[in-house]
Design an enzyme around this catalytic site. Structure first.
Site, PDB file in Angstrom:
ATOM      1  N   TYR A   1       0.842  -1.092   0.109  1.00  0.00           N
ATOM      2  CA  TYR A   1       0.084   0.020  -0.118  1.00  0.00           C
ATOM      3  C   TYR A   1       0.835   1.334   0.049  1.00  0.00           C
ATOM      4  CZ  TYR A   1      -2.625   3.691   2.045  1.00  0.00           C
ATOM      5  OH  TYR A   1      -3.206   4.998   2.393  1.00  0.00           O
TER       6      TYR A   1
ATOM      7  N   HIS B   1     -10.147  -0.110  10.571  1.00  0.00           N
ATOM      8  CA  HIS B   1      -9.477   1.068  11.403  1.00  0.00           C
ATOM      9  C   HIS B   1      -9.840   0.925  12.656  1.00  0.00           C
ATOM     10  CE1 HIS B   1      -9.234   2.379   7.199  1.00  0.00           C
ATOM     11  NE2 HIS B   1      -8.116   2.993   7.549  1.00  0.00           N
TER      12      HIS B   1
ATOM     13  N   GLY C   1       2.754  -6.123   8.024  1.00  0.00           N
ATOM     14  CA  GLY C   1       2.986  -4.804   7.246  1.00  0.00           C
ATOM     15  C   GLY C   1       2.863  -3.621   8.309  1.00  0.00           C
TER      16      GLY C   1
HETATM   17  N1  LIG Z   1      -8.306   6.850   6.353  1.00  0.00           N
HETATM   18  C1  LIG Z   1      -6.930   7.058   6.678  1.00  0.00           C
HETATM   19  O1  LIG Z   1      -6.463   7.090   7.803  1.00  0.00           O
HETATM   20  C2  LIG Z   1      -5.831   7.417   5.710  1.00  0.00           C
HETATM   21  C3  LIG Z   1      -4.495   7.792   6.038  1.00  0.00           C
HETATM   22  C4  LIG Z   1      -3.665   8.166   4.885  1.00  0.00           C
HETATM   23  C5  LIG Z   1      -4.063   8.322   3.578  1.00  0.00           C
HETATM   24  N2  LIG Z   1      -5.464   7.960   3.266  1.00  0.00           N
HETATM   25  C6  LIG Z   1      -5.679   8.034   2.086  1.00  0.00           C
HETATM   26  O2  LIG Z   1      -6.890   8.906   1.936  1.00  0.00           O
HETATM   27  C7  LIG Z   1      -7.911   8.383   0.895  1.00  0.00           C
HETATM   28  C8  LIG Z   1      -9.409   8.210   1.313  1.00  0.00           C
HETATM   29  O3  LIG Z   1      -9.272   7.170   2.501  1.00  0.00           O
HETATM   30  P1  LIG Z   1     -10.300   6.624   3.088  1.00  0.00           P
HETATM   31  O4  LIG Z   1     -10.138   6.221   4.491  1.00  0.00           O
HETATM   32  O5  LIG Z   1     -11.457   7.652   2.726  1.00  0.00           O
HETATM   33  O6  LIG Z   1     -10.809   5.479   2.096  1.00  0.00           O
HETATM   34  P2  LIG Z   1     -12.372   4.810   1.972  1.00  0.00           P
HETATM   35  O7  LIG Z   1     -11.989   3.350   1.241  1.00  0.00           O
HETATM   36  O8  LIG Z   1     -13.208   5.218   2.627  1.00  0.00           O
HETATM   37  O9  LIG Z   1     -12.679   5.814   0.565  1.00  0.00           O
HETATM   38  C9  LIG Z   1     -12.041   5.408  -0.723  1.00  0.00           C
HETATM   39  C10 LIG Z   1     -13.227   5.757  -1.811  1.00  0.00           C
HETATM   40  O10 LIG Z   1     -12.544   5.463  -3.022  1.00  0.00           O
HETATM   41  C11 LIG Z   1     -13.265   4.847  -3.933  1.00  0.00           C
HETATM   42  N3  LIG Z   1     -12.738   4.132  -4.752  1.00  0.00           N
HETATM   43  C12 LIG Z   1     -11.646   3.241  -4.833  1.00  0.00           C
HETATM   44  N4  LIG Z   1     -11.141   3.006  -6.110  1.00  0.00           N
HETATM   45  C13 LIG Z   1     -11.779   3.701  -6.939  1.00  0.00           C
HETATM   46  C14 LIG Z   1     -11.525   3.783  -8.266  1.00  0.00           C
HETATM   47  N5  LIG Z   1     -10.722   3.341  -9.101  1.00  0.00           N
HETATM   48  N6  LIG Z   1     -12.350   4.600  -8.925  1.00  0.00           N
HETATM   49  C15 LIG Z   1     -13.406   5.496  -8.221  1.00  0.00           C
HETATM   50  N7  LIG Z   1     -13.669   5.043  -7.043  1.00  0.00           N
HETATM   51  C16 LIG Z   1     -12.784   4.588  -6.371  1.00  0.00           C
HETATM   52  C17 LIG Z   1     -13.900   3.859  -2.973  1.00  0.00           C
HETATM   53  O11 LIG Z   1     -15.496   3.155  -3.469  1.00  0.00           O
HETATM   54  C18 LIG Z   1     -14.367   4.767  -1.945  1.00  0.00           C
HETATM   55  O12 LIG Z   1     -15.397   5.587  -1.746  1.00  0.00           O
HETATM   56  C19 LIG Z   1      -7.118   7.225   0.280  1.00  0.00           C
HETATM   57  O13 LIG Z   1      -6.515   7.468  -1.033  1.00  0.00           O
HETATM   58  C20 LIG Z   1      -6.118   6.813   1.338  1.00  0.00           C
HETATM   59  O14 LIG Z   1      -4.735   6.010   1.052  1.00  0.00           O
HETATM   60  C21 LIG Z   1      -6.293   7.605   4.393  1.00  0.00           C
HETATM   61  O1  LIG Z   2      -8.434  -4.400  15.153  1.00  0.00           O
HETATM   62  C1  LIG Z   2      -7.502  -3.480  15.149  1.00  0.00           C
HETATM   63  C2  LIG Z   2      -7.072  -2.451  14.358  1.00  0.00           C
HETATM   64  C3  LIG Z   2      -6.091  -1.966  14.322  1.00  0.00           C
HETATM   65  N1  LIG Z   2      -5.160  -2.312  15.222  1.00  0.00           N
HETATM   66  C4  LIG Z   2      -3.820  -1.368  15.333  1.00  0.00           C
HETATM   67  O2  LIG Z   2      -4.184   0.060  15.445  1.00  0.00           O
HETATM   68  C5  LIG Z   2      -3.480   0.623  14.726  1.00  0.00           C
HETATM   69  C6  LIG Z   2      -4.023   1.682  13.883  1.00  0.00           C
HETATM   70  O3  LIG Z   2      -4.445   0.978  12.764  1.00  0.00           O
HETATM   71  P1  LIG Z   2      -5.604   1.418  11.401  1.00  0.00           P
HETATM   72  O4  LIG Z   2      -5.885   0.211  10.981  1.00  0.00           O
HETATM   73  O5  LIG Z   2      -6.475   2.113  12.148  1.00  0.00           O
HETATM   74  O6  LIG Z   2      -4.549   2.059  10.819  1.00  0.00           O
HETATM   75  P2  LIG Z   2      -3.169   2.017  10.026  1.00  0.00           P
HETATM   76  O7  LIG Z   2      -2.250   2.543  10.944  1.00  0.00           O
HETATM   77  O8  LIG Z   2      -2.946   0.535   9.658  1.00  0.00           O
HETATM   78  O9  LIG Z   2      -3.399   2.630   8.435  1.00  0.00           O
HETATM   79  C7  LIG Z   2      -3.952   4.201   8.512  1.00  0.00           C
HETATM   80  O10 LIG Z   2      -2.843   5.068   8.219  1.00  0.00           O
HETATM   81  C8  LIG Z   2      -1.597   4.776   7.747  1.00  0.00           C
HETATM   82  C9  LIG Z   2      -0.828   5.954   7.723  1.00  0.00           C
HETATM   83  O11 LIG Z   2      -0.545   5.809   9.005  1.00  0.00           O
HETATM   84  C10 LIG Z   2      -2.377   4.584   6.088  1.00  0.00           C
HETATM   85  O12 LIG Z   2      -2.323   5.790   5.309  1.00  0.00           O
HETATM   86  C11 LIG Z   2      -3.771   3.687   6.044  1.00  0.00           C
HETATM   87  O13 LIG Z   2      -4.677   4.256   4.815  1.00  0.00           O
HETATM   88  C12 LIG Z   2      -4.750   3.904   7.046  1.00  0.00           C
HETATM   89  O14 LIG Z   2      -5.622   3.035   7.066  1.00  0.00           O
HETATM   90  C13 LIG Z   2      -2.380  -0.237  14.109  1.00  0.00           C
HETATM   91  O15 LIG Z   2      -1.179  -0.465  15.035  1.00  0.00           O
HETATM   92  C14 LIG Z   2      -2.992  -1.519  14.000  1.00  0.00           C
HETATM   93  O16 LIG Z   2      -2.325  -2.914  14.213  1.00  0.00           O
HETATM   94  C15 LIG Z   2      -5.384  -3.022  16.244  1.00  0.00           C
HETATM   95  O17 LIG Z   2      -4.642  -3.183  17.096  1.00  0.00           O
HETATM   96  N2  LIG Z   2      -6.695  -3.585  16.178  1.00  0.00           N
END
Ligand SMILES: NC(=O)c1ccc[n+]([C@@H]2O[C@H](COP(=O)([O-])OP(=O)(O)OC[C@H]3O[C@@H](n4cnc5c(N)ncnc54)[C@H](O)[C@@H]3O)[C@@H](O)[C@H]2O)c1
Ligand SMILES: O=c1ccn([C@@H]2O[C@H](COP(=O)(O)OP(=O)(O)O[C@H]3O[C@H](CO)[C@H](O)[C@H](O)[C@H]3O)[C@@H](O)[C@H]2O)c(=O)[nH]1
Length: 329
Positions: free
Chosen positions: A139, A185, A279
Protein backbone atom coordinates in the site's frame (compact mmCIF):
# COMPACT_ATOMS: atom_id res chain seq x y z
CA UNK A 1 -13.67 26.49 -7.95
CA UNK A 2 -15.12 23.59 -9.94
CA UNK A 3 -13.55 20.48 -8.45
CA UNK A 4 -13.46 16.77 -9.27
CA UNK A 5 -13.42 14.67 -6.11
CA UNK A 6 -12.48 11.04 -6.74
CA UNK A 7 -13.51 8.68 -3.94
CA UNK A 8 -16.10 11.13 -2.63
CA UNK A 9 -18.37 8.31 -1.44
CA UNK A 10 -15.64 7.19 0.97
CA UNK A 11 -14.75 8.49 4.39
CA UNK A 12 -12.20 11.29 3.81
CA UNK A 13 -13.52 12.16 0.34
CA UNK A 14 -17.11 12.62 1.53
CA UNK A 15 -16.05 14.87 4.41
CA UNK A 16 -13.84 16.97 2.12
CA UNK A 17 -16.59 17.19 -0.51
CA UNK A 18 -19.04 18.39 2.17
CA UNK A 19 -16.59 21.02 3.46
CA UNK A 20 -15.80 22.22 -0.08
CA UNK A 21 -19.53 22.59 -0.81
CA UNK A 22 -20.00 24.47 2.47
CA UNK A 23 -17.33 26.91 1.25
CA UNK A 24 -19.19 27.55 -1.99
CA UNK A 25 -17.20 25.34 -4.37
CA UNK A 26 -18.82 23.19 -7.08
CA UNK A 27 -18.12 19.47 -6.60
CA UNK A 28 -18.36 16.51 -8.97
CA UNK A 29 -17.80 13.14 -7.27
CA UNK A 30 -16.63 10.06 -9.16
CA UNK A 31 -16.71 6.85 -7.12
CA UNK A 32 -17.10 3.21 -8.09
CA UNK A 33 -18.59 2.36 -4.67
CA UNK A 34 -16.01 -0.40 -4.19
CA UNK A 35 -15.65 0.61 -0.53
CA UNK A 36 -17.81 3.75 -0.44
CA UNK A 37 -21.52 4.32 0.10
CA UNK A 38 -23.84 6.14 -2.29
CA UNK A 39 -25.56 7.88 0.64
CA UNK A 40 -22.25 9.33 1.84
CA UNK A 41 -22.04 11.61 -1.22
CA UNK A 42 -23.24 15.09 -0.21
CA UNK A 43 -26.62 15.91 -1.76
CA UNK A 44 -25.37 19.09 -3.48
CA UNK A 45 -22.56 17.24 -5.31
CA UNK A 46 -22.98 15.84 -8.82
CA UNK A 47 -22.39 12.08 -8.56
CA UNK A 48 -20.99 9.79 -11.26
CA UNK A 49 -20.80 6.10 -10.36
CA UNK A 50 -17.76 4.85 -12.26
CA UNK A 51 -14.15 3.76 -11.97
CA UNK A 52 -12.11 6.95 -12.25
CA UNK A 53 -9.65 5.14 -14.52
CA UNK A 54 -12.40 4.67 -17.10
CA UNK A 55 -14.02 8.12 -17.00
CA UNK A 56 -11.25 10.57 -16.00
CA UNK A 57 -10.59 11.64 -19.60
CA UNK A 58 -14.24 12.24 -20.53
CA UNK A 59 -15.21 13.91 -17.24
CA UNK A 60 -12.26 16.32 -17.21
CA UNK A 61 -12.48 17.03 -20.92
CA UNK A 62 -16.13 18.06 -20.57
CA UNK A 63 -15.81 20.08 -17.44
CA UNK A 64 -13.32 22.93 -17.38
CA UNK A 65 -12.32 21.91 -13.90
CA UNK A 66 -10.10 24.06 -11.67
CA UNK A 67 -8.73 21.06 -9.86
CA UNK A 68 -8.87 17.41 -8.85
CA UNK A 69 -8.78 15.97 -5.34
CA UNK A 70 -7.76 12.34 -5.71
CA UNK A 71 -8.94 10.30 -2.70
CA UNK A 72 -9.98 7.14 -4.56
CA UNK A 73 -7.73 4.23 -3.63
CA UNK A 74 -7.43 0.86 -2.07
CA UNK A 75 -5.98 1.66 1.32
CA UNK A 76 -5.77 -1.27 3.70
CA UNK A 77 -2.28 -2.12 4.85
CA UNK A 78 -3.00 -5.78 5.70
CA UNK A 79 -4.93 -6.44 2.49
CA UNK A 80 -2.13 -4.92 0.42
CA UNK A 81 0.31 -7.52 1.80
CA UNK A 82 -1.84 -10.46 0.69
CA UNK A 83 -3.28 -8.92 -2.51
CA UNK A 84 -0.58 -6.59 -3.89
CA UNK A 85 -1.70 -6.94 -7.54
CA UNK A 86 -4.96 -5.24 -6.65
CA UNK A 87 -2.99 -2.33 -5.17
CA UNK A 88 -0.51 -1.81 -8.01
CA UNK A 89 -3.31 -1.87 -10.53
CA UNK A 90 -6.04 -0.18 -8.48
CA UNK A 91 -3.80 2.60 -7.17
CA UNK A 92 -0.92 3.16 -9.60
CA UNK A 93 -2.47 2.31 -12.98
CA UNK A 94 -5.55 4.32 -11.99
CA UNK A 95 -3.50 7.33 -10.88
CA UNK A 96 -1.51 7.39 -14.13
CA UNK A 97 -4.76 7.34 -16.13
CA UNK A 98 -5.98 10.26 -14.04
CA UNK A 99 -2.70 12.17 -14.45
CA UNK A 100 -2.87 11.69 -18.21
CA UNK A 101 -6.45 13.00 -18.27
CA UNK A 102 -5.42 15.98 -16.13
CA UNK A 103 -2.61 16.70 -18.55
CA UNK A 104 -4.75 16.30 -21.67
CA UNK A 105 -7.45 18.61 -20.30
CA UNK A 106 -5.01 21.20 -18.92
CA UNK A 107 -6.62 20.93 -15.50
CA UNK A 108 -4.38 23.14 -13.39
CA UNK A 109 -4.45 21.69 -9.83
CA UNK A 110 -4.17 18.30 -8.14
CA UNK A 111 -4.29 17.39 -4.46
CA UNK A 112 -3.37 13.75 -3.82
CA UNK A 113 -4.04 11.62 -0.75
CA UNK A 114 -0.62 10.25 0.07
CA UNK A 115 0.17 8.59 3.37
CA UNK A 116 2.49 8.16 6.33
CA UNK A 117 2.93 4.61 5.04
CA UNK A 118 5.37 5.99 2.41
CA UNK A 119 7.98 6.37 5.18
CA UNK A 120 7.83 2.77 6.42
CA UNK A 121 9.60 2.19 9.71
CA UNK A 122 11.34 5.50 10.53
CA UNK A 123 14.44 5.45 12.73
CA UNK A 124 13.22 8.51 14.63
CA UNK A 125 10.08 10.56 15.20
CA UNK A 126 8.47 12.95 14.54
CA UNK A 127 8.66 12.19 10.82
CA UNK A 128 9.56 15.09 8.54
CA UNK A 129 9.17 15.17 4.76
CA UNK A 130 12.94 15.04 4.28
CA UNK A 131 13.29 11.66 5.98
CA UNK A 132 13.86 8.56 3.82
CA UNK A 133 10.87 6.85 2.23
CA UNK A 134 10.98 3.07 2.61
CA UNK A 135 7.47 1.60 2.73
CA UNK A 136 7.01 -1.64 4.69
CA UNK A 137 3.93 -2.70 2.73
CA UNK A 138 2.63 -2.62 -0.87
CA UNK A 139 0.00 0.00 0.00
CA UNK A 140 2.70 2.50 1.01
CA UNK A 141 4.82 1.53 -1.99
CA UNK A 142 1.98 2.27 -4.42
CA UNK A 143 1.35 5.66 -2.83
CA UNK A 144 5.06 6.50 -3.02
CA UNK A 145 5.16 5.48 -6.69
CA UNK A 146 2.26 7.85 -7.39
CA UNK A 147 4.04 10.66 -5.51
CA UNK A 148 7.06 10.15 -7.80
CA UNK A 149 4.86 10.20 -10.90
CA UNK A 150 3.21 13.43 -9.75
CA UNK A 151 6.62 15.07 -9.28
CA UNK A 152 7.62 14.30 -12.84
CA UNK A 153 4.25 15.37 -14.28
CA UNK A 154 4.43 18.66 -12.35
CA UNK A 155 7.99 19.32 -13.51
CA UNK A 156 7.39 18.49 -17.15
CA UNK A 157 3.76 19.49 -17.75
CA UNK A 158 3.16 22.47 -15.46
CA UNK A 159 0.77 20.83 -12.97
CA UNK A 160 0.29 22.58 -9.60
CA UNK A 161 0.31 19.53 -7.35
CA UNK A 162 0.23 18.80 -3.65
CA UNK A 163 0.61 15.43 -1.93
CA UNK A 164 -0.79 15.38 1.57
CA UNK A 165 0.72 12.55 3.61
CA UNK A 166 -2.00 11.86 6.13
CA UNK A 167 -1.21 9.99 9.29
CA UNK A 168 -4.21 8.24 10.93
CA UNK A 169 -7.41 10.02 10.04
CA UNK A 170 -10.30 9.84 12.50
CA UNK A 171 -13.33 11.76 13.78
CA UNK A 172 -16.37 12.90 11.82
CA UNK A 173 -18.07 16.00 10.44
CA UNK A 174 -21.83 16.16 10.98
CA UNK A 175 -23.44 13.44 8.87
CA UNK A 176 -20.12 12.39 7.31
CA UNK A 177 -17.81 9.83 8.89
CA UNK A 178 -16.45 6.28 8.81
CA UNK A 179 -19.08 3.74 7.71
CA UNK A 180 -17.25 1.11 5.67
CA UNK A 181 -18.75 -2.26 4.80
CA UNK A 182 -15.46 -3.89 5.82
CA UNK A 183 -14.01 -1.84 8.66
CA UNK A 184 -10.38 -2.37 9.72
CA UNK A 185 -9.54 0.98 11.35
CA UNK A 186 -8.94 1.06 15.06
CA UNK A 187 -11.19 3.87 16.33
CA UNK A 188 -14.42 2.84 14.54
CA UNK A 189 -13.80 -0.79 15.51
CA UNK A 190 -13.35 0.08 19.19
CA UNK A 191 -16.46 2.29 19.18
CA UNK A 192 -18.51 -0.42 17.44
CA UNK A 193 -17.34 -2.77 20.20
CA UNK A 194 -18.55 -0.28 22.83
CA UNK A 195 -21.92 -0.15 21.04
CA UNK A 196 -22.20 -3.95 21.14
CA UNK A 197 -21.92 -4.31 17.35
CA UNK A 198 -18.74 -6.37 17.84
CA UNK A 199 -17.86 -8.83 20.61
CA UNK A 200 -14.33 -7.52 21.24
CA UNK A 201 -11.43 -5.51 19.91
CA UNK A 202 -8.17 -7.32 19.10
CA UNK A 203 -4.90 -5.57 19.96
CA UNK A 204 -2.51 -6.40 17.11
CA UNK A 205 0.82 -6.90 18.87
CA UNK A 206 1.70 -6.34 22.51
CA UNK A 207 5.46 -6.74 22.05
CA UNK A 208 6.23 -3.62 20.01
CA UNK A 209 9.18 -1.48 21.22
CA UNK A 210 6.83 1.12 22.75
CA UNK A 211 6.08 2.08 26.39
CA UNK A 212 3.06 -0.24 26.73
CA UNK A 213 4.05 -2.70 23.97
CA UNK A 214 1.24 -1.67 21.58
CA UNK A 215 1.70 0.25 18.31
CA UNK A 216 1.69 4.05 18.36
CA UNK A 217 -0.06 6.26 15.79
CA UNK A 218 -0.74 9.96 15.26
CA UNK A 219 -4.50 10.55 14.90
CA UNK A 220 -5.62 13.60 12.88
CA UNK A 221 -9.19 14.91 12.86
CA UNK A 222 -10.80 14.64 9.42
CA UNK A 223 -12.02 18.25 9.61
CA UNK A 224 -8.47 19.56 10.17
CA UNK A 225 -7.49 17.41 7.19
CA UNK A 226 -10.21 18.96 5.02
CA UNK A 227 -8.90 22.44 5.89
CA UNK A 228 -5.45 21.43 4.69
CA UNK A 229 -6.92 20.38 1.31
CA UNK A 230 -8.53 23.77 0.86
CA UNK A 231 -5.30 25.57 1.78
CA UNK A 232 -3.39 23.35 -0.65
CA UNK A 233 -5.79 24.16 -3.49
CA UNK A 234 -5.70 27.89 -2.76
CA UNK A 235 -1.90 28.13 -2.65
CA UNK A 236 -1.00 25.75 -5.50
CA UNK A 237 1.74 26.94 -7.88
CA UNK A 238 2.22 25.70 -11.48
CA UNK A 239 5.10 23.28 -12.16
CA UNK A 240 5.46 22.61 -8.45
CA UNK A 241 4.83 19.43 -6.45
CA UNK A 242 4.72 20.08 -2.72
CA UNK A 243 4.59 17.30 -0.12
CA UNK A 244 3.21 17.84 3.39
CA UNK A 245 2.85 15.52 6.36
CA UNK A 246 -0.38 15.98 8.28
CA UNK A 247 -0.87 14.75 11.82
CA UNK A 248 -1.59 16.11 15.25
CA UNK A 249 2.01 15.66 16.40
CA UNK A 250 1.25 13.33 19.31
CA UNK A 251 1.43 9.55 19.32
CA UNK A 252 -1.13 7.36 21.07
CA UNK A 253 -0.80 3.63 21.61
CA UNK A 254 -3.54 1.17 20.74
CA UNK A 255 -4.24 0.77 24.47
CA UNK A 256 -4.44 4.55 24.95
CA UNK A 257 -6.97 4.76 22.09
CA UNK A 258 -9.08 2.01 23.69
CA UNK A 259 -8.90 3.86 27.05
CA UNK A 260 -10.02 7.10 25.34
CA UNK A 261 -12.97 5.27 23.75
CA UNK A 262 -13.96 3.84 27.16
CA UNK A 263 -13.71 7.33 28.70
CA UNK A 264 -15.74 9.02 25.97
CA UNK A 265 -18.46 6.37 25.73
CA UNK A 266 -18.60 5.44 29.43
CA UNK A 267 -19.14 1.87 28.25
CA UNK A 268 -17.17 -1.34 28.88
CA UNK A 269 -15.03 -2.54 25.93
CA UNK A 270 -13.90 -6.17 25.70
CA UNK A 271 -10.25 -6.41 24.62
CA UNK A 272 -8.15 -9.40 23.51
CA UNK A 273 -4.42 -9.48 22.81
CA UNK A 274 -3.57 -10.77 19.31
CA UNK A 275 -0.46 -11.24 17.12
CA UNK A 276 1.04 -8.37 15.14
CA UNK A 277 -0.63 -7.52 11.81
CA UNK A 278 1.59 -8.01 8.74
CA UNK A 279 3.02 -4.79 7.31
CA UNK A 280 2.44 -2.64 10.41
CA UNK A 281 5.21 -0.34 11.65
CA UNK A 282 5.63 0.19 15.42
CA UNK A 283 5.46 3.98 15.70
CA UNK A 284 4.27 6.70 13.29
CA UNK A 285 4.19 10.31 14.52
CA UNK A 286 4.10 13.30 12.16
CA UNK A 287 5.96 16.53 12.12
CA UNK A 288 3.46 18.88 10.45
CA UNK A 289 5.78 21.88 10.76
CA UNK A 290 6.09 22.30 7.00
CA UNK A 291 2.30 22.44 6.52
CA UNK A 292 1.97 24.88 9.40
CA UNK A 293 4.73 27.13 8.02
CA UNK A 294 4.03 26.92 4.27
CA UNK A 295 0.27 26.31 4.08
CA UNK A 296 -0.64 28.33 7.16
CA UNK A 297 -2.40 25.18 8.41
CA UNK A 298 -3.50 25.29 12.00
CA UNK A 299 -5.11 22.08 13.29
CA UNK A 300 -7.63 22.70 16.05
CA UNK A 301 -9.18 19.32 16.90
CA UNK A 302 -5.98 17.68 18.13
CA UNK A 303 -7.24 16.30 21.46
CA UNK A 304 -7.75 12.52 21.23
CA UNK A 305 -10.95 12.67 23.29
CA UNK A 306 -12.38 15.29 20.88
CA UNK A 307 -11.49 13.13 17.86
CA UNK A 308 -13.01 10.02 19.47
CA UNK A 309 -16.00 12.07 20.71
CA UNK A 310 -16.88 13.26 17.21
CA UNK A 311 -16.58 9.71 15.84
CA UNK A 312 -18.81 8.48 18.69
CA UNK A 313 -21.50 11.13 18.05
CA UNK A 314 -21.52 10.19 14.34
CA UNK A 315 -21.72 6.43 15.02
CA UNK A 316 -24.60 6.84 17.44
CA UNK A 317 -26.50 8.97 14.90
CA UNK A 318 -25.90 6.36 12.18
CA UNK A 319 -28.00 3.79 14.01
CA UNK A 320 -29.34 1.20 11.58
CA UNK A 321 -27.39 2.72 8.67
CA UNK A 322 -24.10 1.50 10.21
CA UNK A 323 -22.27 -1.22 8.25
CA UNK A 324 -20.78 -2.93 11.27
CA UNK A 325 -19.93 -6.06 9.30
CA UNK A 326 -17.26 -8.46 10.48
CA UNK A 327 -13.70 -7.41 9.65
CA UNK A 328 -11.88 -9.85 7.44
CA UNK A 329 -8.50 -8.20 6.95
N1 LIG B 1 -8.17 6.86 6.47
C1 LIG B 1 -6.89 7.07 6.74
O1 LIG B 1 -6.48 7.02 7.91
C2 LIG B 1 -5.92 7.43 5.65
C3 LIG B 1 -4.59 7.70 6.00
C4 LIG B 1 -3.70 8.05 4.99
C5 LIG B 1 -4.11 8.14 3.68
N2 LIG B 1 -5.40 7.84 3.37
C6 LIG B 1 -5.80 7.93 1.97
O2 LIG B 1 -6.95 8.77 1.87
C7 LIG B 1 -7.80 8.33 0.82
C8 LIG B 1 -9.20 8.13 1.34
O3 LIG B 1 -9.18 7.15 2.36
P1 LIG B 1 -10.51 6.69 3.08
O4 LIG B 1 -10.12 6.24 4.44
O5 LIG B 1 -11.54 7.72 2.91
O6 LIG B 1 -10.87 5.42 2.20
P2 LIG B 1 -12.32 4.87 1.75
O7 LIG B 1 -12.11 3.46 1.36
O8 LIG B 1 -13.34 5.21 2.77
O9 LIG B 1 -12.63 5.74 0.45
C9 LIG B 1 -12.07 5.48 -0.80
C10 LIG B 1 -13.16 5.71 -1.85
O10 LIG B 1 -12.60 5.55 -3.15
C11 LIG B 1 -13.49 4.77 -3.94
N3 LIG B 1 -12.67 4.16 -5.00
C12 LIG B 1 -11.63 3.29 -4.84
N4 LIG B 1 -11.08 3.01 -6.04
C13 LIG B 1 -11.78 3.73 -6.97
C14 LIG B 1 -11.68 3.89 -8.37
N5 LIG B 1 -10.73 3.24 -9.08
N6 LIG B 1 -12.54 4.71 -9.00
C15 LIG B 1 -13.51 5.37 -8.31
N7 LIG B 1 -13.63 5.27 -6.96
C16 LIG B 1 -12.79 4.46 -6.30
C17 LIG B 1 -14.15 3.81 -2.98
O11 LIG B 1 -15.37 3.28 -3.41
C18 LIG B 1 -14.31 4.72 -1.74
O12 LIG B 1 -15.54 5.40 -1.78
C19 LIG B 1 -7.15 7.09 0.25
O13 LIG B 1 -6.40 7.44 -0.89
C20 LIG B 1 -6.23 6.62 1.36
O14 LIG B 1 -5.13 5.90 0.86
C21 LIG B 1 -6.32 7.50 4.32
O1 LIG C 1 -8.58 -4.20 15.18
C1 LIG C 1 -7.53 -3.52 15.19
C2 LIG C 1 -7.25 -2.55 14.19
C3 LIG C 1 -6.05 -1.86 14.26
N1 LIG C 1 -5.19 -2.10 15.28
C4 LIG C 1 -3.92 -1.37 15.35
O2 LIG C 1 -4.23 0.01 15.45
C5 LIG C 1 -3.26 0.79 14.76
C6 LIG C 1 -3.96 1.66 13.74
O3 LIG C 1 -4.49 0.81 12.74
P1 LIG C 1 -5.48 1.31 11.59
O4 LIG C 1 -5.87 0.11 10.81
O5 LIG C 1 -6.55 2.13 12.21
O6 LIG C 1 -4.60 2.29 10.74
P2 LIG C 1 -3.18 2.04 10.04
O7 LIG C 1 -2.15 2.68 10.92
O8 LIG C 1 -2.96 0.63 9.69
O9 LIG C 1 -3.34 2.77 8.65
C7 LIG C 1 -3.91 4.04 8.46
O10 LIG C 1 -2.92 5.02 8.43
C8 LIG C 1 -1.87 4.74 7.55
C9 LIG C 1 -0.90 5.85 7.68
O11 LIG C 1 -0.41 5.89 9.00
C10 LIG C 1 -2.40 4.51 6.12
O12 LIG C 1 -2.33 5.62 5.32
C11 LIG C 1 -3.76 3.84 6.00
O13 LIG C 1 -4.48 4.29 4.86
C12 LIG C 1 -4.67 4.06 7.13
O14 LIG C 1 -5.61 3.02 7.10
C13 LIG C 1 -2.28 -0.20 14.12
O15 LIG C 1 -1.18 -0.35 14.97
C14 LIG C 1 -3.07 -1.51 14.10
O16 LIG C 1 -2.29 -2.67 14.17
C15 LIG C 1 -5.45 -3.04 16.27
O17 LIG C 1 -4.66 -3.25 17.17
N2 LIG C 1 -6.63 -3.71 16.19
Amino acid sequence: MKLLVTGGAGYVGSVCAAVLLDRGHEVVVVDNLSTGNRDAVPAQATFIEADIKDVAASVLDDGEFDGVLHFAAQSLVGESVVAPAQYWSGNVVTAIALLDAIRASNTPRLVFSSTAATYGEPDRTPITESMPTAPTNPYGATKLAIDHAITSYANAYGLAATSLRYFNVAGAYGDFGENRVVETHLIPLVLQTALGQRAKISVFGTDWPTPDGTAVRDYIHVLDLAEAHILALESAQPSTHRIFNLGSGTGFSVREVIDACARVTGLPIAVEDAPRRAGDPAVLIASSERAIAELGWSPVKTDLDVIVGDAWTYLQKLGDRSHAAASTV
